[in-house]
Write a protein that holds these residues in place. Sequence first.
Motif, short mmCIF file in Angstrom:
data_model
loop_
_atom_site.label_atom_id
_atom_site.label_comp_id
_atom_site.label_asym_id
_atom_site.label_seq_id
_atom_site.Cartn_x
_atom_site.Cartn_y
_atom_site.Cartn_z
N GLN A 365 0.82 -1.20 0.00
CA GLN A 365 0.00 0.00 0.00
C GLN A 365 0.86 1.25 0.00
N TRP A 374 2.35 -1.78 -10.32
CA TRP A 374 2.20 -3.15 -9.81
C TRP A 374 3.38 -4.03 -10.21
N GLU A 401 -7.71 -6.67 -10.51
CA GLU A 401 -8.48 -6.63 -9.27
C GLU A 401 -7.82 -5.76 -8.20
N GLY A 402 -6.54 -5.42 -8.40
CA GLY A 402 -5.82 -4.63 -7.40
C GLY A 402 -5.55 -5.43 -6.14
N THR A 403 -5.24 -6.72 -6.30
CA THR A 403 -5.02 -7.57 -5.13
C THR A 403 -3.66 -8.24 -5.20
N GLU A 414 -5.75 -14.61 -1.74
CA GLU A 414 -5.82 -13.31 -2.38
C GLU A 414 -6.24 -12.28 -1.34
N ASP A 416 -6.47 -7.87 -0.29
CA ASP A 416 -6.55 -6.51 -0.81
C ASP A 416 -5.68 -5.61 0.06
N TRP A 419 -7.12 -2.99 2.51
CA TRP A 419 -7.79 -3.44 3.75
C TRP A 419 -6.74 -3.94 4.74
N ASN A 424 -9.60 -8.51 5.52
CA ASN A 424 -9.33 -9.55 4.54
C ASN A 424 -9.74 -10.92 5.09
N GLU A 427 -13.51 -11.25 5.07
CA GLU A 427 -14.05 -11.56 3.75
C GLU A 427 -14.08 -13.06 3.49
#
Length: 706
Positions: A365, A374, A401-403, A414, A416, A419, A424, A427
């Motif tokens: 992040q 990335w 997906e930005g993960t 996977e 994020d 978060w 995570n 989820e």
Amino acid sequence: MDQKRELTSVDLVALTAELNGYQGAKVDKAYLYGDDLLRLKMRDFDRGRVELLIEVGDTKRAHVAAPEHVPAAPGRPPNFAKMLRNRLSGADFHEVRQHGFDRILEFEFRREDKDTTIVAELFGDGNIAVVDQNGEVVDSLDTVRLQSRTVAPGSQYGFPSSRVNPLELDYEGFAAKMRESDTDLVRTLATQLNFGGLYGEELCTLAGVEKTKDIDDATEEEFRALYEASERLLDAIRAGDLDPRVYFEPEEGEDEDGKAARGQRVDVTPLDLEERADLPSEAYDRFNDALDDYFTNLDTTEEEESGEAVSKPDFEQEIQKHEHIIKQQEQAIEDFEQQAEAEREKAELLYANYDLVDDILSTVQDARDAGHGWQEIAETFEEAAGDVPGADAFAGIDESEGTVRVQLDDHTIEVDPAWGVEKNADEHYQEAKRIEEKKEGARAAIENTREDLEAAKQRREEWEAEPDEPDEDEEEDVDWLSRASIPIRKQEQWYERFRWFRTSDGFLVIGGRNADQNEELVKNYMDRYDRFFHAQAHGGPVTVLKTSAPSEPSKDIEVPEASKREAAQFAVCCSSVWKDGRGSGDAYMVSPDQVSKTPESGEYLEKGGFAIRGDRTYFRDLPAEWAVGISCEPHTRVLGGPIDAVVDDVETAIELEPGRYAQGDAAKRIYREFRERFADESFVRKVASPDEIQKYMPPGGSRIRD
């Protein structure tokens, strides 16, 4: 050349117009041959005897047959045929409709007491469903439970997703559908425009275009020519400008009349087609007559090797089908359990490696906030592997997906980076919960399939246990009371947790058992054209007469006075009128828009209570009388409600009035009386226990009427 065994969508457009010429014919009797051929024997004032055949097995057809082409009546009518006779005897054939451009026909029959629609699915495995005036399936040859639709007794009939209807397309819509294709012209017409192979080729021939031309190479002029050809063909069929033909396999030599010799019949069409110009043919005045000739002479030797195969339903195939579905459902449940467990393990691994995962998320992040791409981030982690703690756990990224993927034990997880670890992990817990809900849905579905399996086995046992008696023109009613063994056929319905009954005209009436259900009925189940009833007494249930099922649009339907009065009597009997031992009471009826949860100024509404505004229709001095009975077909169950509404739908009934026996004690007396009336006492014990009987009785003391 293979023989045609199924009607096409184009065929059904032509056939529907001709069959509607039989409107007004009265149904005499229904017959079922095997498990796929339905025959409706009707009579018409002008034409006399009319025989409608609908077949949905390997051969799929529908047409009126000449009496000499109708098979002899089967040995003994199965329950499906009995049900149809009960619903259709004396009914008028109202109309037949093709559902869109699909291979589905809806045959609608009307009778004073009830309307019935027979839906013939002439595609796939084929099926016939019998649907009532509210769109609810009464019975079907096959039960269908898919994510997209359901066809099962007690459910709303679900049509399959409609296909493109070329009858409704203008040129722009036609051309747009053509351009969406990635194949050649003829396959596009056959599949994307739903003309089928033969008519797709016919349109190409009429338009003068190359059938196999790739869609990307086709010109606007060719699209226009194909559209105009389709318009000419469909307009001729809709206008009744037909030239029906039966086509034959050509053979060498000549027949005795000097014409080209003909082999077996291979096709039947409503028009004389260019694509069949090389085949000998015979013309007919009506498409229906051509269909009758063709299918009467279709070679079905393999299907009719034994008479038993025609007259006896294929129970073993049905049983095997349900058993196969159960195995699939059991595997799905097992898969859901494994998936849910894997999601929980992922969540627990994230917490078990909290610091490591948190470092990875923070690093990613921070790098993203600093403007790093990335790919740059991924390369940095790969270079640090083995040197920097935690870098070895980095397993890649998903830019779309930005993960980020992290490897923990045997799981690639996977996450994020936006978060924290907790969110995570949560989820994955939530995903496990969603999968568990799917598993519970699969468990419910497997129970339904097991019920279908048991019902099929029961039907097989019933068939084998009964003697093979001829199907008389005037069939005698089954004497269920004296039968030593009565098959159990149950079908759970959505409304059974409420108080309920069906009026003598077939309308569903539901009432709340408590304040919560009163609120639920008004909020979730009362539609704009339903009728709201309530006793003019304290403690009565909200009573709703439904004019449509919850899953279908509400319709403004005329409700007969008898049904209104029965619903009002139901409201009275389930109120304090019965509890207080009174012999009669009053009730009123209003429309749903008169019912409100907003009290008048200065007033207070208790839970389950409602404010009624506007004029009311009153029903005075309704007798506190009730009946409880046992139904044996089409389903075995207890029924309760106003006497006039119950007695015709049950094998035997017991009439009640307010009395001194508590509800439970009265239910036991009714149970003992039923056991004395039925020879099969075990049937009464299974279907009508005292607890079950009590559900269908008014609240309060009762006694059996003399």
